[in-house]
Enzyme design. Structure first.
Site, short mmCIF file in Angstrom:
data_model
loop_
_atom_site.label_atom_id
_atom_site.label_comp_id
_atom_site.label_asym_id
_atom_site.label_seq_id
_atom_site.Cartn_x
_atom_site.Cartn_y
_atom_site.Cartn_z
N HIS A 1 -6.56 7.94 -10.62
CA HIS A 1 -6.51 8.17 -12.06
C HIS A 1 -6.09 9.61 -12.39
CE1 HIS A 1 -7.91 4.32 -13.50
NE2 HIS A 1 -8.85 4.30 -12.57
N SER B 1 -14.72 2.98 -14.16
CA SER B 1 -14.39 2.87 -12.74
C SER B 1 -15.61 2.96 -11.83
CB SER B 1 -13.41 3.98 -12.35
OG SER B 1 -12.23 3.91 -13.11
N LEU C 1 2.32 1.32 -7.97
CA LEU C 1 2.52 0.28 -8.98
C LEU C 1 1.46 0.36 -10.08
CD1 LEU C 1 3.26 -2.74 -6.60
CD2 LEU C 1 4.91 -1.34 -7.84
N VAL D 1 2.80 2.13 -2.29
CA VAL D 1 3.90 1.94 -3.25
C VAL D 1 3.26 2.00 -4.63
CG1 VAL D 1 5.72 0.41 -4.06
CG2 VAL D 1 5.19 0.52 -1.61
N GLN E 1 0.84 -1.20 0.00
CA GLN E 1 0.00 0.00 0.00
C GLN E 1 0.88 1.25 0.00
OE1 GLN E 1 -3.36 -0.01 2.82
NE2 GLN E 1 -2.71 2.01 3.47
#
Length: 522
Positions: A457, A355, A329, A327, A325
Site C-alpha cells: 500500500h 488491512s 497488478l 507482476v 507474483q
C-alpha cells in the site's frame, strides 16, 4: 546408479561428472552434481530422466520453423509434454531446460569484448556491437516462450510453469541449479509483465448475476478473509459491496486479481463491521455503517442509498495466480476501482484499505526472545521492548508479582485466553498498539517496510493512517496480529508524491497518530 552418486565426494559446483552418456552421434549428456548452498551435496537426478528430457528438448529447439503452423505445432508439443509430466519429472525438465538452453556464456563474453573494441571505431560500430550483445543475452528458451505466448492457452501455460518454478526453487539446494532456475523464472516474468500491462487487462465487476463459474472462483481464490458459505459469498457481491476483478484476454474466464470493497458511511475500524466472521471474545458483529443491521440477513434485496455512501473500504485484495507474483497488478486494480466508484458515486471522498497485519505476532515473539536472551546475558536492549510503566501495568494480570514480565507477555500472547478477558485486553492495548506502530513504521527490510501488506500500500502512495485495536478477532487475526488491523488511506491528490517518497527516499508517510504511537517513550 543413485547409490554410486550418493556416495560420491566429487561435488564442486563448478565441475561436472566426467562420465558422459552418449545417446546419439554428436550429442553428449552431462549429469552434474552440485555443492549445495548449505555445504552438502545434492543427489543428482537419474541419467535416464536427464537423457530423455534432453532428447525431447533437442528435438524441439533444433526443429526449424518453416511456417506459422509448424511453429505452433512445436509449441503445442512442448506444452503437452510438460503438462503430462508429474511433479518430480517437471523439476528435472526445468533443470535441464535452464541449464542447456539459457544464454551461451562464451558468446556473451565475446560480444562484451566486441563492445569494448568498438568504442574507438565510431558510433555505428558501437551500436552494432551493442545490438549483438543484446541478442546473445536473450536465452534460447525465452525465444520459445514468446512463441508459446501466441498459441491458445499459451500465456496461462507460462503462468503455471512460472508458478511451478517458484514453488520448487526453494527446495533446490544446489547453488548453481538454483541460480539457473532464478534466471528462468525471471525470463518468464519479463514476458508476463509486458503481456499483463494494464492496457491488456479488463476491469469487471462481479455480482450474484455473474457466471456461476466466475462467482465460484471468487469464493475459491479468497485468501484474506475466507468465504464460509453461499450466503456469505452472496453478501460480498451484493448491495453496498463491490467486487472488482481484472481478467486477461488470454485467460478470459479466470480472475487474475480480485478486490473486495465495502461502501460505507465512514472508514471502517473492524472487519466484523463488514463481514460476519467467527471470532473469539466479545466482538460485535453488526454492520456499523450502511446497510442497516437487518441487511446481514437480507443483503441481496436491500436498495443502496447513495447519500449514505461516503467511503470505499478495500478490505481484501488477492492475486490468484502464483505465476504472476511480482507482476504489479493490485496497484492498477485499486486505481481502476477508484475511477469506477467515483463515476458511480460522485460523493465518495474517502478511500482506504482495512488491512490485516500478517507477521506482527511472529515478529513480536521474536523480539521478546531477543530481550530474554539479552537479559540472561545482562545486556540491555535499546529501545526497550517494554517500558517500566507498562511492566507495572502488566503485573496487574499475573501472579506472582515478581514474575518476569517478558515471559508473562510471551505466554499470554501464545494462548487465546486473553481475548475473553476485558481487563487483560485493556492492559495489553497500550503496549501492543505501540509495538504494532513500531513494527509498521520503523521496522525495515532493505529500507522498505518489513510488513509485506504495508509495503504494497505504501508503494501505491497510501498513508499509514490508523491502527485498529480488536479489528480482527477471528482466529487468523489473533494469530497474525493479536487482533489488530490497519487502515492505509488513499488521499488521491497526494498518492503519486507519497509513492515517490517511499520508493525513492524510503520515507513512509504516516498520520500523526501512528507516528506518536511508534515514537512513544514512557
Amino acid at each position: 546408479m543413485l547409490d554410486k552418486y550418493r556416495n560420491s565426494n566429487f561435488c564442486d559446483q563448478d565441475l561436472f561428472f566426467e562420465n558422459h552418456l552418449k545417446y546419439m552421434p554428436g550429442i553428449t549428456i552431462t549429469v552434474p552434481q552440485c555443492r549445495s548452498m548449505n555445504g552438502g551435496t545434492d543427489i543428482p537426478t537419474t541419467v535416464h530422466d536427464v537423457e530423455s528430457t534432453s532428447r525431447f528438448l533437442e528435438s524441439v529447439f533444433n526443429s526449424p520453423d518453416l511456417s506459422v503452423l509448424s511453429s505452433e505445432t512445436k509449441c503445442q508439443r512442448f506444452v503437452k509434454h510438460y503438462n503430462d509430466l508429474n511433479q518430480e519429472e517437471k523439476v528435472i525438465f526445468l533443470k535441464v531446460l535452464a541449464q542447456q538452453y539459457s544464454v551461451n556464456q562464451d558468446s556473451v563474453v565475446d560480444a562484451a569484448k566486441g563492445v569494448t573494441a568498438a568504442q574507438g571505431r565510431g558510433e555505428a560500430a558501437l551500436l552494432n556491437s551493442e545490438e549483438r550483445l543484446r541478442s546473445v543475452l536473450v536465452p534460447r528458451y525465452q525465444q520459445l516462450f514468446q512463441k508459446i505466448g501466441r498459441i491458445e492457452g499459451g500465456v496461462k501455460f507460462l503462468v503455471n510453469m512460472r508458478a511451478d518454478i517458484l514453488t520448487k526453487a526453494p527446495t533446490i539446494h544446489c547453488e548453481k541449479e538454483f541460480a539457473r532456475l532464478k534466471v528462468l523464472q525471471s525470463s518468464i516474468r519479463e514476458l508476463l509483465t509486458f503481456w499483463f500491462s494494464v492496457g491488456f487487462l479488463k476491469l469487471q465487476r462481479i455480482t450474484w448475476e455473474s457466471s456461476c463459474d466466475m462467482v465460484q472462483k471468487i469464493s475459491d481464490y479468497e485468501a484474506v478473509h475466507p468465504i464460509r458459505n453461499w450466503a456469505d459469498l452472496k453478501r460480498r457481491v451484493g448491495s453496498y459491496r463491490r467486487c472488482f476483478v481484472f481478467t486477461h484476454k488470454s485467460m478470459p474466464k479466470e480472475p487474475v486479481v480480485v478486490l473486495h470493497t465495502a461502501l460505507t458511511d465512514d472508514i471502517s475500524t473492524s472487519i466484523h463491521s463488514i463481514i460476519r466472521t467467527p471470532s473469539l471474545g466479545n466482538v460485535r458483529q453488526e454492520v456499523d455503517s450502511p446497510p442497516p443491521p437487518n441487511v446481514e440477513t437480507d443483503h441481496e434485496s436491500h436498495t443502496e442509498d447513495p447519500s449514505k455512501i461516503n467511503a470505499a473500504v478495500f478490505y481484501s485484495i488477492t492475486s490468484t495466480q502464483k505465476g504472476l507474483q511480482s507482476v504489479d497488478l493490485g496497484n492498477y486494480l485499486i486505481k481502476k476501482a477508484v475511477q469506477e466508484l467515483q463515476m458511480e458515486f460522485p460523493n465518495i471522498r474517502k478511500f482506504s484499505s482495512l488491512s490485516p497485519i500478517p507477521g506482527f505476532k511472529d515478529w513480536l515473539i521474536m523480539e521478546i526472545n531477543k530481550s530474554l536472551k539479552a537479559e540472561s546475558l545482562s545486556e540491555s536492549v535499546d529501545p526497550p521492548l517494554l517500558y517500566q510503566s507498562e511492566i507495572e501495568k502488566l503485573r496487574e494480570i499475573v501472579e506472582p508479582e515478581n514474575a518476569n514480565m517478558m515471559t508473562v507477555l510471551k505466554g499470554v500472547l501464545q494462548t487465546h485466553n486473553w481475548v475473553s478477558n476485558a481487563h487483560v485486553c485493556q492492559v495489553l492495548q497500550g503496549p501492543l498498539m505501540r509495538l504494532c506502530a513500531r513494527y509498521l513504521y520503523t521496522e525495515k527490510r532493505r529500507g522498505y517496510a518489513l510488513n509485506p501488506v504495508a509495503n504494497f500500500h505504501l508503494s501505491n502512495g497510501a498513508v499509514l493512517w490508523r491502527i485498529n485495536w480488536l479489528g480482527d478477532m477471528s482466529m487468523r487475526g489473533i494469530n497474525q496480529s493479536c487482533g489488530m488491523m490497519v487502515n492505509y488511506r488513499y488521499f488521491l491528490d497526494s498518492t503519486e508524491e507519497n509513492s515517490r517518497k517511499y520508493l525513492e527516499l524510503r520515507e513512509i508517510t504516516a498520520s500523526d497518530d501512528v507516528k506518536d504511537w511508534a515514537t512513544l517513550t514512557l
